[in-house]
Design a protein around this motif. Structure first.
Motif, PDB file in Angstrom:
ATOM      1  N   MET A  45     -14.432  13.870 -14.552  1.00 45.57           N
ATOM      2  CA  MET A  45     -14.283  12.477 -14.144  1.00 45.57           C
ATOM      3  C   MET A  45     -14.237  12.422 -12.622  1.00 45.57           C
ATOM      4  O   MET A  45     -13.697  13.320 -11.978  1.00 45.57           O
ATOM      5  CB  MET A  45     -12.984  11.907 -14.720  1.00 45.57           C
ATOM      6  CG  MET A  45     -12.793  10.430 -14.476  1.00 45.57           C
ATOM      7  SD  MET A  45     -11.322   9.790 -15.296  1.00 45.57           S
ATOM      8  CE  MET A  45     -10.052  10.473 -14.258  1.00 45.57           C
ATOM      9  N   GLY A  46     -14.791  11.372 -12.062  1.00 45.25           N
ATOM     10  CA  GLY A  46     -14.727  11.148 -10.634  1.00 45.25           C
ATOM     11  C   GLY A  46     -15.991  11.589  -9.913  1.00 45.25           C
ATOM     12  O   GLY A  46     -16.872  12.218 -10.496  1.00 45.25           O
ATOM     13  N   LYS A  47     -16.057  11.233  -8.633  1.00 43.98           N
ATOM     14  CA  LYS A  47     -17.213  11.577  -7.798  1.00 43.98           C
ATOM     15  C   LYS A  47     -16.747  12.053  -6.433  1.00 43.98           C
ATOM     16  O   LYS A  47     -15.724  11.610  -5.928  1.00 43.98           O
ATOM     17  CB  LYS A  47     -18.111  10.354  -7.623  1.00 43.98           C
ATOM     18  CG  LYS A  47     -18.787   9.931  -8.891  1.00 43.98           C
ATOM     19  CD  LYS A  47     -19.795   8.843  -8.631  1.00 43.98           C
ATOM     20  CE  LYS A  47     -20.446   8.487  -9.956  1.00 43.98           C
ATOM     21  NZ  LYS A  47     -21.639   7.715  -9.792  1.00 43.98           N
TER      22      LYS A  47
END
Length: 76
Positions: A45-47
């Motif tokens: 999850m996330g960038k």
């Protein structure tokens, strides 16, 4: 929360003691919050910028066994 590694003066890899399964670490700092799997070393999850992700993944892969042991101590 336990910071396991700091790099580029603003990024941290953290193992959070009061977290949730599956086993993972957080890549934080510089405005990012990414979850990396401890089993696959992939982004869950996330960038973040690709070079930061790659550097974090390389470190996690090198320390994967110890990180999984630490996770199991927190979550028997």
């Amino acid at each position: 929360m336990s910071t396991k590694y700091r790099f580029r003066d603003k990024y941290r890899i953290q193992l959070r003691e009061k977290d949730h399964p599956p086993p993972h670490v957080h890549l934080t700092g510089g405005g990012v919050d990414v979850m990396l799997s401890l089993e696959t070393v992939e982004v869950m999850m996330g960038k973040a910028p690709p070079l930061i992700i790659k550097e974090a993944q390389a470190w996690v892969l090198t320390h994967q066994v110890q990180l999984l042991e630490d996770w199991k101590r927190c979550y028997p």
